[in-house]
Scaffold this motif. Structure first.
Motif, PDB file in Angstrom:
ATOM      1  N   SER A 287      21.511  82.627 -35.409  1.00  0.00           N
ATOM      2  CA  SER A 287      20.543  83.431 -36.143  1.00  0.00           C
ATOM      3  C   SER A 287      21.191  84.766 -36.486  1.00  0.00           C
ATOM      4  N   LYS A 288      20.679  85.384 -37.516  1.00  0.00           N
ATOM      5  CA  LYS A 288      21.200  86.682 -37.919  1.00  0.00           C
ATOM      6  C   LYS A 288      20.860  87.716 -36.840  1.00  0.00           C
ATOM      7  N   VAL A 289      21.899  88.412 -36.377  1.00  0.00           N
ATOM      8  CA  VAL A 289      21.717  89.388 -35.302  1.00  0.00           C
ATOM      9  C   VAL A 289      22.191  90.747 -35.790  1.00  0.00           C
ATOM     10  N   ASP A 290      21.246  91.685 -35.917  1.00  0.00           N
ATOM     11  CA  ASP A 290      21.596  93.055 -36.303  1.00  0.00           C
ATOM     12  C   ASP A 290      21.770  93.953 -35.073  1.00  0.00           C
ATOM     13  N   LYS A 291      20.990  93.678 -34.034  1.00  0.00           N
ATOM     14  CA  LYS A 291      21.008  94.525 -32.844  1.00  0.00           C
ATOM     15  C   LYS A 291      20.625  93.695 -31.627  1.00  0.00           C
ATOM     16  N   ILE A 292      21.328  93.921 -30.534  1.00  0.00           N
ATOM     17  CA  ILE A 292      21.019  93.204 -29.301  1.00  0.00           C
ATOM     18  C   ILE A 292      19.881  93.926 -28.580  1.00  0.00           C
ATOM     19  N   ASN A 293      18.732  93.256 -28.532  1.00  0.00           N
ATOM     20  CA  ASN A 293      17.578  93.792 -27.818  1.00  0.00           C
ATOM     21  C   ASN A 293      16.714  92.630 -27.342  1.00  0.00           C
ATOM     22  N   PRO A 294      15.718  92.871 -26.490  1.00  0.00           N
ATOM     23  CA  PRO A 294      14.894  91.773 -25.959  1.00  0.00           C
ATOM     24  C   PRO A 294      14.239  90.923 -27.039  1.00  0.00           C
ATOM     25  N   ALA A 295      13.780  91.534 -28.150  1.00  0.00           N
ATOM     26  CA  ALA A 295      13.109  90.763 -29.204  1.00  0.00           C
ATOM     27  C   ALA A 295      14.083  89.774 -29.841  1.00  0.00           C
ATOM     28  N   THR A 296      15.333  90.232 -30.072  1.00  0.00           N
ATOM     29  CA  THR A 296      16.342  89.347 -30.675  1.00  0.00           C
ATOM     30  C   THR A 296      16.682  88.200 -29.733  1.00  0.00           C
ATOM     31  N   LEU A 297      16.827  88.493 -28.452  1.00  0.00           N
ATOM     32  CA  LEU A 297      17.153  87.448 -27.477  1.00  0.00           C
ATOM     33  C   LEU A 297      16.019  86.437 -27.339  1.00  0.00           C
ATOM     34  N   ASN A 298      14.785  86.884 -27.390  1.00  0.00           N
ATOM     35  CA  ASN A 298      13.644  85.958 -27.323  1.00  0.00           C
ATOM     36  C   ASN A 298      13.627  85.035 -28.537  1.00  0.00           C
ATOM     37  N   LEU A 299      13.907  85.583 -29.701  1.00  0.00           N
ATOM     38  CA  LEU A 299      13.936  84.775 -30.933  1.00  0.00           C
ATOM     39  C   LEU A 299      15.023  83.704 -30.849  1.00  0.00           C
ATOM     40  N   ILE A 300      16.212  84.084 -30.366  1.00  0.00           N
ATOM     41  CA  ILE A 300      17.315  83.134 -30.243  1.00  0.00           C
ATOM     42  C   ILE A 300      16.997  82.085 -29.179  1.00  0.00           C
ATOM     43  N   SER A 301      16.312  82.500 -28.091  1.00  0.00           N
ATOM     44  CA  SER A 301      15.937  81.555 -27.047  1.00  0.00           C
ATOM     45  C   SER A 301      15.015  80.477 -27.604  1.00  0.00           C
ATOM     46  N   GLU A 302      14.066  80.883 -28.449  1.00  0.00           N
ATOM     47  CA  GLU A 302      13.149  79.898 -29.059  1.00  0.00           C
ATOM     48  C   GLU A 302      13.910  78.932 -29.951  1.00  0.00           C
ATOM     49  N   LYS A 303      14.864  79.445 -30.712  1.00  0.00           N
ATOM     50  CA  LYS A 303      15.651  78.578 -31.601  1.00  0.00           C
ATOM     51  C   LYS A 303      16.518  77.620 -30.809  1.00  0.00           C
ATOM     52  N   LEU A 304      17.087  78.096 -29.685  1.00  0.00           N
ATOM     53  CA  LEU A 304      17.884  77.209 -28.842  1.00  0.00           C
ATOM     54  C   LEU A 304      17.028  76.098 -28.260  1.00  0.00           C
ATOM     55  N   THR A 305      15.807  76.423 -27.842  1.00  0.00           N
ATOM     56  CA  THR A 305      14.893  75.406 -27.314  1.00  0.00           C
ATOM     57  C   THR A 305      14.564  74.364 -28.380  1.00  0.00           C
ATOM     58  N   ALA A 306      14.269  74.866 -29.607  1.00  0.00           N
ATOM     59  CA  ALA A 306      13.947  73.942 -30.705  1.00  0.00           C
ATOM     60  C   ALA A 306      15.138  73.037 -31.027  1.00  0.00           C
ATOM     61  N   MET A 307      16.352  73.615 -31.008  1.00  0.00           N
ATOM     62  CA  MET A 307      17.547  72.822 -31.287  1.00  0.00           C
ATOM     63  C   MET A 307      17.774  71.772 -30.202  1.00  0.00           C
ATOM     64  N   ALA A 308      17.519  72.164 -28.948  1.00  0.00           N
ATOM     65  CA  ALA A 308      17.686  71.207 -27.856  1.00  0.00           C
ATOM     66  C   ALA A 308      16.709  70.053 -27.980  1.00  0.00           C
ATOM     67  N   HIS A 309      15.464  70.354 -28.327  1.00  0.00           N
ATOM     68  CA  HIS A 309      14.459  69.303 -28.495  1.00  0.00           C
ATOM     69  C   HIS A 309      14.803  68.412 -29.678  1.00  0.00           C
TER      70      HIS A 309
END
Length: 370
Positions: A287-309
């Motif tokens: 995913s496009k990452v402009d800044k490392i922060n909790p909101a960005t990490l949560n968004l990437i975590s959701e995408k990783l879960t979706a990709m795993a499923h």
């Protein structure tokens, strides 16, 4: 060093009684003139003033005034109405400040200046009055009667000069008969015989003859450096040089510690920047990452879960892996024993209802699950 105790009256041109002590024991005593006192070698002085050398005043007018602001002129102005002599001829000493209450000793200025012009170390300058005992907790006053001086001590600092009337000074008799504030007991120092029983009957106050010796060497005053409101620490030259060298060493040590601390902080920020840069590069594939922060990490975590499923890669907290783990651990559980299953994807919990379960083994299974 030996100690020379001087017992002064307010006439320094007369003979002065003295006692010479070494290691606390009296080795000699006598009487000398003020000029002869300077002939004593290797002694430190303890000066005890006759009660008539000064007058004690008590005042609460110093409330709210800083100690440093209490100049001689201001102190004399506060008690001017109680003074008889010309203010310019007087020297005030602020003895004690407590609970907005001050005790002020008033000296003749010429006497005070002559007293201070000594070329020997003065350990103690105090009134002879303060060598007597007093117990304010039991309401005690202290009466001192001798051929040299008569006084009444009514508190730690305050005392009154008494007349020479015998057997009891008129001022004391007036205070005991007419004053609203009377003591419960009077401790008597006297070099003449007194009928204490007769005094007790007359004034209805207990009179006790002092049996303990006078206590010398306890500093209640020390106004040799009277500008200071507290005692100053005197440091020898060698000790002072050692302390200066120690402070210099500590200064350089603290500078080095500060430099290392700054370098460490800079290093932390550099490493943090490198880690963030690597994360941006690696996570940018997901995913496009402009800044490392909790909101960005949560968004990437959701995408990783979706990709795993999407690739049929079950998560350990999904229903099937959790039920499989339960059945493996509780091998004695039969399918017919399971009556209901409740799975919460949000809470990642699986609740299994059983109609038959060995309750005695519950804690063993619990430990295995943990």
């Amino acid at each position: 060093m030996r100690t020379l105790r001087l017992y002064l009256n307010n006439q320094l041109d007369q003979s002065i009684n003295w006692t010479l002590l070494e290691h606390g024991n009296i080795i000699e005593s006598g009487s000398s003139t003020w000029d002869e006192i300077s002939g004593f070698e290797n002694v430190q002085l303890e000066i005890y003033l006759n009660a008539s050398c000064c007058t004690i005043f008590k005042t609460n007018k110093t409330s709210g005034i800083k100690v440093k602001a209490l100049t001689d002129e201001l102190i004399l102005g506060l008690i001017e109405d109680d003074l008889v002599d010309d203010i310019e001829d007087l020297k005030p000493i602020l003895m004690q400040l407590e609970d907005n209450l001050a005790y002020i000793a008033i000296f003749n200025r010429a006497f005070y200046e002559q007293l201070m012009h000594l070329d020997k170390p003065i350990k103690l300058v105090q009134s002879y009055v303060y060598s007597t005992s007093i117990n304010e907790d039991i309401g005690q006053w202290t009466l001192y009667l001798s051929a040299d001086q008569n006084f009444l001590r009514v508190s730690q600092f305050q005392y009154y000069l008494l007349d020479d009337t015998q057997p009891i000074p008129e001022l004391l008799e007036d205070m005991l008969l007419n004053s609203g504030k009377k003591p419960n007991q009077i401790l008597v120092y006297s070099d003449r015989a007194l009928d204490l029983n007769q005094l007790q009957e007359k004034f209805k106050i207990k009179f006790t003859l002092a049996t303990e010796p006078l206590t010398f060497g306890i500093p209640i005053w020390n106004f040799y450096n009277q500008k200071s409101s507290s005692f100053k620490l005197k440091i020898e030259t060698g000790t002072k040089k050692s302390l200066i060298q120690l402070f210099r060493t500590l200064k350089y040590f603290m500078i080095m510690v500060s430099i290392l601390w700054v370098i460490n902080i800079i290093n932390i920020y550099v490493n943090k920047s490198k880690v963030e840069s690597e994360l941006k590069i690696n996570l940018g594939k997901i995913s496009k990452v402009d800044k490392i922060n909790p909101a960005t990490l949560n968004l990437i975590s959701e995408k990783l879960t979706a990709m795993a499923h999407a690739r049929s890669l079950p998560d350990e907290s999904n229903f099937i892996p959790m039920l499989t783990r339960f059945l493996k651990v509780t091998g004695t559980t039969e399918p017919d024993d399971i009556t209901q299953l409740d799975y919460s994807e949000k809470d990642e919990t699986l609740i299994i209802f059983l109609q038959n379960f060995p309750a005695s083994q519950f804690y063993n299974y619990q430990d295995i699950f943990k």
